[in-house]
Each structure stands twice: as C-alpha cells, then as structure tokens.
Design a protein around this motif. Structure first.
Motif, PDB file in Angstrom:
ATOM      1  N   LEU A 261     -17.154  15.182  -8.317  1.00  0.00           N
ATOM      2  CA  LEU A 261     -17.803  15.544  -7.103  1.00  0.00           C
ATOM      3  C   LEU A 261     -17.889  14.190  -6.596  1.00  0.00           C
ATOM      4  O   LEU A 261     -18.041  12.988  -7.292  1.00  0.00           O
ATOM      5  CB  LEU A 261     -19.053  15.948  -7.410  1.00  0.00           C
ATOM      6  CG  LEU A 261     -19.445  17.133  -8.317  1.00  0.00           C
ATOM      7  CD1 LEU A 261     -21.084  17.263  -8.324  1.00  0.00           C
ATOM      8  CD2 LEU A 261     -19.075  18.359  -7.388  1.00  0.00           C
ATOM      9  N   THR A 262     -17.535  13.949  -5.253  1.00  0.00           N
ATOM     10  CA  THR A 262     -17.804  12.880  -4.481  1.00  0.00           C
ATOM     11  C   THR A 262     -19.289  12.362  -4.170  1.00  0.00           C
ATOM     12  O   THR A 262     -20.019  13.239  -4.548  1.00  0.00           O
ATOM     13  CB  THR A 262     -17.041  12.929  -3.198  1.00  0.00           C
ATOM     14  OG1 THR A 262     -17.610  13.935  -2.412  1.00  0.00           O
ATOM     15  CG2 THR A 262     -15.628  13.302  -3.292  1.00  0.00           C
ATOM     16  N   THR A 263     -19.376  11.296  -3.659  1.00  0.00           N
ATOM     17  CA  THR A 263     -20.900  11.059  -3.311  1.00  0.00           C
ATOM     18  C   THR A 263     -21.517  11.798  -2.571  1.00  0.00           C
ATOM     19  O   THR A 263     -22.575  12.308  -2.531  1.00  0.00           O
ATOM     20  CB  THR A 263     -20.879   9.575  -2.669  1.00  0.00           C
ATOM     21  OG1 THR A 263     -20.201   8.699  -3.628  1.00  0.00           O
ATOM     22  CG2 THR A 263     -22.185   9.069  -2.737  1.00  0.00           C
ATOM     23  N   ARG A 264     -20.657  12.401  -1.466  1.00  0.00           N
ATOM     24  CA  ARG A 264     -21.166  13.639  -0.447  1.00  0.00           C
ATOM     25  C   ARG A 264     -21.345  14.540  -1.277  1.00  0.00           C
ATOM     26  O   ARG A 264     -22.273  15.294  -0.860  1.00  0.00           O
ATOM     27  CB  ARG A 264     -20.014  13.724   0.552  1.00  0.00           C
ATOM     28  CG  ARG A 264     -19.751  12.434   1.506  1.00  0.00           C
ATOM     29  CD  ARG A 264     -18.727  12.799   2.667  1.00  0.00           C
ATOM     30  NE  ARG A 264     -17.597  13.420   2.321  1.00  0.00           N
ATOM     31  CZ  ARG A 264     -16.452  12.490   1.710  1.00  0.00           C
ATOM     32  NH1 ARG A 264     -16.415  11.389   2.355  1.00  0.00           N
ATOM     33  NH2 ARG A 264     -15.370  12.998   1.448  1.00  0.00           N
ATOM     34  N   ASP A 265     -20.466  14.982  -2.131  1.00  0.00           N
ATOM     35  CA  ASP A 265     -20.699  16.356  -3.043  1.00  0.00           C
ATOM     36  C   ASP A 265     -21.976  16.268  -3.637  1.00  0.00           C
ATOM     37  O   ASP A 265     -22.543  17.345  -3.760  1.00  0.00           O
ATOM     38  CB  ASP A 265     -19.677  16.582  -3.661  1.00  0.00           C
ATOM     39  CG  ASP A 265     -18.251  16.911  -3.130  1.00  0.00           C
ATOM     40  OD1 ASP A 265     -18.171  17.199  -1.792  1.00  0.00           O
ATOM     41  OD2 ASP A 265     -17.227  16.856  -3.713  1.00  0.00           O
ATOM     42  N   LEU A 266     -22.260  15.185  -4.299  1.00  0.00           N
ATOM     43  CA  LEU A 266     -23.389  15.180  -5.056  1.00  0.00           C
ATOM     44  C   LEU A 266     -24.683  15.409  -4.272  1.00  0.00           C
ATOM     45  O   LEU A 266     -25.647  15.968  -4.559  1.00  0.00           O
ATOM     46  CB  LEU A 266     -23.475  13.862  -5.944  1.00  0.00           C
ATOM     47  CG  LEU A 266     -24.834  13.576  -6.882  1.00  0.00           C
ATOM     48  CD1 LEU A 266     -24.811  14.743  -7.897  1.00  0.00           C
ATOM     49  CD2 LEU A 266     -24.936  12.313  -7.505  1.00  0.00           C
ATOM     50  N   ALA A 267     -24.689  14.512  -3.212  1.00  0.00           N
ATOM     51  CA  ALA A 267     -25.954  14.545  -2.343  1.00  0.00           C
ATOM     52  C   ALA A 267     -25.891  16.119  -1.743  1.00  0.00           C
ATOM     53  O   ALA A 267     -27.294  16.641  -1.480  1.00  0.00           O
ATOM     54  CB  ALA A 267     -25.449  13.811  -0.920  1.00  0.00           C
ATOM     55  N   ARG A 268     -24.970  16.839  -1.521  1.00  0.00           N
ATOM     56  CA  ARG A 268     -24.943  18.103  -1.141  1.00  0.00           C
ATOM     57  C   ARG A 268     -25.597  19.392  -2.360  1.00  0.00           C
ATOM     58  O   ARG A 268     -26.626  19.915  -2.045  1.00  0.00           O
ATOM     59  CB  ARG A 268     -23.748  18.766  -0.893  1.00  0.00           C
ATOM     60  CG  ARG A 268     -23.492  19.018   0.504  1.00  0.00           C
ATOM     61  CD  ARG A 268     -22.327  19.518   1.106  1.00  0.00           C
ATOM     62  NE  ARG A 268     -21.000  19.260   0.523  1.00  0.00           N
ATOM     63  CZ  ARG A 268     -20.500  20.152  -0.218  1.00  0.00           C
ATOM     64  NH1 ARG A 268     -20.684  21.423  -0.237  1.00  0.00           N
ATOM     65  NH2 ARG A 268     -19.019  19.768  -1.024  1.00  0.00           N
ATOM     66  N   LEU A 269     -25.337  18.789  -3.440  1.00  0.00           N
ATOM     67  CA  LEU A 269     -25.740  19.491  -4.783  1.00  0.00           C
ATOM     68  C   LEU A 269     -27.306  19.238  -4.765  1.00  0.00           C
ATOM     69  O   LEU A 269     -28.017  20.254  -4.953  1.00  0.00           O
ATOM     70  CB  LEU A 269     -24.725  19.148  -5.921  1.00  0.00           C
ATOM     71  CG  LEU A 269     -25.234  19.653  -7.296  1.00  0.00           C
ATOM     72  CD1 LEU A 269     -24.248  19.896  -8.018  1.00  0.00           C
ATOM     73  CD2 LEU A 269     -26.214  18.958  -8.223  1.00  0.00           C
ATOM     74  N   LEU A 270     -27.551  18.019  -4.782  1.00  0.00           N
ATOM     75  CA  LEU A 270     -29.096  17.689  -4.746  1.00  0.00           C
ATOM     76  C   LEU A 270     -29.895  18.328  -3.769  1.00  0.00           C
ATOM     77  O   LEU A 270     -30.829  18.969  -4.151  1.00  0.00           O
ATOM     78  CB  LEU A 270     -29.336  16.170  -4.761  1.00  0.00           C
ATOM     79  CG  LEU A 270     -28.717  15.420  -6.005  1.00  0.00           C
ATOM     80  CD1 LEU A 270     -29.180  13.872  -5.726  1.00  0.00           C
ATOM     81  CD2 LEU A 270     -29.516  15.766  -7.484  1.00  0.00           C
ATOM     82  N   LYS A 271     -29.344  18.396  -2.448  1.00  0.00           N
ATOM     83  CA  LYS A 271     -29.870  19.182  -1.359  1.00  0.00           C
ATOM     84  C   LYS A 271     -30.026  20.694  -1.721  1.00  0.00           C
ATOM     85  O   LYS A 271     -31.132  21.056  -1.130  1.00  0.00           O
ATOM     86  CB  LYS A 271     -29.267  18.825  -0.132  1.00  0.00           C
ATOM     87  CG  LYS A 271     -29.571  17.362   0.304  1.00  0.00           C
ATOM     88  CD  LYS A 271     -28.847  17.031   1.494  1.00  0.00           C
ATOM     89  CE  LYS A 271     -29.189  15.541   2.066  1.00  0.00           C
ATOM     90  NZ  LYS A 271     -28.134  14.999   3.173  1.00  0.00           N
TER      91      LYS A 271
END
Lengths: 418, 106
Positions: A261-271
């Motif tokens: 997961l990229t940093t962006r992907d992880l942020a999306r997952l958390l959101k």
C-alpha cells in the motif's frame, strides 16, 4: 511486453485521458522518457520504459496519472479474517507524510500515532526501519569486505564484486539499471531493499520466534512512499521465505511481501475504517523487538540517508570508534550530486586510506555523468548512493500529492530571464 | 472629396502621467515575477519539511547507529548468525536481471 519477468506487474501508472491536458509537466520529471504524446495532445506511458516511480503522478497539476493497483479492500478483508496474521512494515518516509492526509503539516513525525492506528485496525508491526538497520549490517559488511580486499589486500571468504558499490534500496533505480545500464549490475550491492528483507524476516524469524504462527498464515503488507515498490514486490525472485522453509521440510509457496500500500492507500484505508490519525491514541510499542530502530534506520528516507547510515557503521567497523560527529552534513541537502571523502584508520592493520563516496539525488537530472564513469571503469568513488526521486523517498511517487505541485514551471524555466 | 465628421478623441497623457503609468506597469510585472520566483522556490518546501521530520527522528533517537540496535543484534544472535553468512545469503540478498537481454513475456 519486453523486459518483464513472469507475473511481474506491468502498467502500474497510467494516464487518465480525460484529465490529461497535454502540458508536458510529466515529461519534465520522468526519468526514463517513457511519456509519449505531443504538447497539447493526450499523453500515454510507454510501459516498456516506465519504472513505476510515480514522479509524474505526484507532480501533475491535473492529477492525470493514476496508480492502478488498488489493494485497499483486499487488505481490509485480510484484517477481518482472524486466522491471518496481518503484518504492516512501514517505511521511514511514511511517518513524516501520512499526517498531510489528515490535516497535519508536512514533516510532522507521526510514528506513535501510526503505530496506534495500525494496531487499532489489527496489524502487527515490523517497522521497515528495523530492517533498514539490517540492510546497513548486510550492505555495510559487504562494503567493508570489499574495502578490506581492495585496499588492504585481504582475502575474502566469498568472491566480492567490484568497487564502487552501488546501493540497491531504491526499486526505481534497480529497475532503471536493469533496463538501461545492465553493465553496472555487478556493482550493485546484493543486499535486498529494507522492504524485501522485512517480508523474508516476517515469515521466518517473525513467524517462528516472535509471533509463533505458521508462515503461510502471515500476510505482509508493505506500507511504502513508493509506487515502484508495488513492482518490486511482484518480482518472482522474492519467494525466499517459502524456499527457506522448503529446505527445512515445510511445504507452501508464498511471496515474501504479499501486497504493497502506498502512503495514500493507507490513508484511504484508515479513512474507510473511520479512523482519524489526529485523534488516535499514541503507542510507542517499546516491547515489540521488531519496532526498535536506530536513527540511522530512519534517515533512509532522505537523499544521502542510506550513505550516512552506512558510514556510521562502516566507520565503526573499520576504525573501531564511533564517528565523532554523527550528523554527516556533506551528504545532506538537495544538491544534485553530493561528494565527499572520509579518511579511515584501520584499527587492525594500522593502515590509513581514504573512502570516496557520492550521492545521486534524482536519476533524471544527476545520474548520467556518475554512471558513465562506473560503466567505463574509471569511477573515482568507492560507494555511491542512488535514489530515483529528487529528495529521496520522502518525495516518492506514493506520497500524498502536495498542492504545491507545479511541474509545468520546469517547462518554462529556461525562458525566465532571472 | 469625402468628408468625415469624426473627430479624433484626444488622449491627453501628460509626460508626468505617462511616467506614472509606466511605473505602475513595471510594478505589476515585477510583482508577477516575484510571485513566480517564490513559487519556484517553495515548490520543494514540502520535501525539505519531510526531510527535517526524519532528521528530527534521528536526532531524538537514543541509539543512532545500526550496529547498536540491540533488538537487531538479538535477531542475528538467535536466528540469522552473522551478516553475509548462510541464512542472510538465503533470505536477505538477491540477484539482478539484465532486462535488455530478457525475452518478452506476453
């Protein structure tokens, strides 16, 4: 398609035709010249040249290049499945950038909050900084062996490669060299990148000594500031943990890193899971041995950081003393090629020699002269750090896109009178 | 002979006013240039800010060298042996591929 091994991801970065304005901004940051299409016309990516670094993606003012590998839902499904041990390995640069997706300033150090959030959603943590330290032990030992062999004429147990040694942490650079400069591959350190070490370590040492689970039940997620890491994880070489257990009588075939997961992907997952990083309780994870890291491990994300970390250890191994000043300024900062000399006094033989190092900050602008010398065999250096993205992994193609993105300026910079 | 009623409108800009307008024009152009210069300078600002974040993490670490990471040394002692020895060669090292001479995969 040429130049790919079996099952490797292809076409990770694609340009959205509807969003592209043909401004050529991406071409001004693309290290391989993979972007095709005339000024004003829709651009496309030549996937045989692309190394998936994602610089076009983070610099495009219109958000046209997109990362097509989206594994967020798959990772969430694994997190729900209680029979799977889901391990997150977090790259250094993620902790100073993920906050931007939750309204923090760029550069806010969010390690403890990130640990808290990951634990809350069910990840186990194997910090990539821990394996960055391990990379230094492996790559640094390799360098010291070469130095002792070539400078002090000592025999080595296994044959060593030629000097200069080139760093191998950056998957964009490795892929670039494989495509464009295969002649320098013998100079490349054989050490894997910290992420790939983390995958192999999680499914061997982690499975056996730390978590006590079946390696097949471990799902390792690389959380990276980088889109090229998605390519790296898909390479067929990286089934080493399965091979390790295969030799020791346990069957199964599974990759070292299951997904990235990229940093962006992880942020999306958390959101998606309704987690606000700002509000998460902080965790230091002091009793997790796999979350212990040194300052040298964490600066891997900066240009010059791998060099600085390696010098701290190589200096100690050769001279028997710690570097007197640990903040090694000559390799810091955003200059294109950073060069410096370090004089070393070998504690065993009493001989002195000078170690010459160089740091290449960004392949597009700064690689050519340095790598031509290496190919021609007259490079003055002994150790060269090369990272694809200007600034290093902190400016990787998987990081939050920053509204300061102004790639189009480069196209006109030559016209500006000042 | 054609006859025109049209009388050209007199544009009377005095020398003083002309210089004033010139000054205003120059100021507008100068400010534009200033803003653009700032933009060019600051576009790398977020890289420096993130880099400072990592150097801060390094600075506040108690242990700052990889070989002093005790948990890592425990791992070598319990599991992998020494760097570059057999187990690390199996797990932590790799080989590279000359992709120029690699056949195509469809």
């Amino acid at each position: 398609m040429m130049g790919l091994q079996e099952n490797e991801f292809r076409g990770i970065i694609q340009i959205d035709k509807k969003a592209c304005k043909g401004c050529d901004g991406c071409k001004s940051v693309c290290p391989t010249g993979a972007i095709e299409g005339k000024y004003g016309a829709n651009h496309t990516i030549n996937q045989e040249k692309c190394i998936d670094c994602g610089q076009c993606l983070i610099n495009c003012p219109f958000g046209a290049p997109i990362d097509t590998i989206d594994m967020v839902d798959q990772v969430m499904a694994r997190l729900i499945d209680k029979s799977t041990t889901v391990v997150a390995t977090i790259a250094p640069s993620v902790r100073v950038a993920i906050g931007e997706e939750f309204g923090m300033e760029p550069g806010t150090l969010a390690t403890a909050k990130l640990y808290g959030a990951l634990k809350q959603v069910g990840f186990k943590i194997l910090d990539t900084n821990f394996t960055a330290d391990m990379t230094i032990m492996e790559e640094g030992t390799e360098l010291v062996e070469k130095l002792r062999h070539y400078f002090l004429g000592e025999d080595t147990v296994t044959p060593v490669g030629p000097l200069p040694q080139l760093t191998s942490c950056c998957p964009g650079w490795v892929h670039y060299a494989e495509l464009n400069n295969p002649g320098v591959l013998k100079h490349m350190s054989s050490a894997k990148s910290p992420m790939m070490m983390a995958g192999a370590l999680a499914k061997t040492y982690g499975a056996q000594n730390i978590w006590g689970v079946d390696p097949q039940q471990i799902y390792v997620v690389g959380i990276m500031p980088c889109t090229a890491k998605k390519f790296e994880a898909s390479r067929p070489e990286f089934y080493n943990a399965a091979q390790y257990w295969g030799k020791r009588g346990r069957t199964g075939n599974y990759p070292d890193i299951d997904t990235v997961l990229t940093t962006r992907d992880l942020a999306r997952l958390l959101k998606k899971l309704n987690i606000d990083l700002q509000a998460v309780a902080e965790i230091t994870d002091a009793d997790n041995p796999l979350a212990q890291y040194s300052g040298a491990g964490t600066i891997f994300g900066n240009t010059g950081g791998v060099m600085e970390a390696a010098l701290r250890t190589a200096y100690f191994v050769i001279t028997g003393q710690e570097l007197p000043i640990l903040s090694f300024e000559p390799v810091r900062g955003l200059n294109g090629v950073k060069k410096t000399d370090i004089s070393l006094h070998d504690a065993q033989t009493g001989k002195d020699f000078i170690l010459k190092v160089a740091v290449v900050n960004g392949i597009k602008e700064n690689l050519t002269s340095v790598i031509e010398e290496v190919e021609a065999g007259n490079s003055p250096y002994h150790f060269i750090e090369i990272m694809n993205c200007p600034g290093g992994c902190v400016n990787g193609g998987g990081q939050p896109t920053n509204p300061m993105g102004t790639a189009w300026i480069d196209k006109y910079k030559a016209l500006l009178p000042w | 002979m054609a006859h025109y009623d049209y009388e050209e409108k007199k544009l009377s800009v005095s020398r003083r006013e002309f210089l004033g307008l010139l000054g205003v024009g120059a100021a507008v152009i100068w400010m534009g240039a200033y803003v653009t210069t700032d933009l060019v300078k600051n576009r790398k600002k977020y890289i420096r800010m993130r880099a400072q974040g990592l150097y801060k993490d390094d600075g506040q670490s108690v242990i700052r060298q990889s070989h002093n990471n005790k948990a890592l040394m425990d791992m070598y002692a319990q599991f992998a042996g020494k760097p570059l020895s057999t187990v690390p060669q199996e797990l932590f090292h790799t080989k590279y591929v000359d992709r120029i001479n690699l056949g195509g995969v469809i």
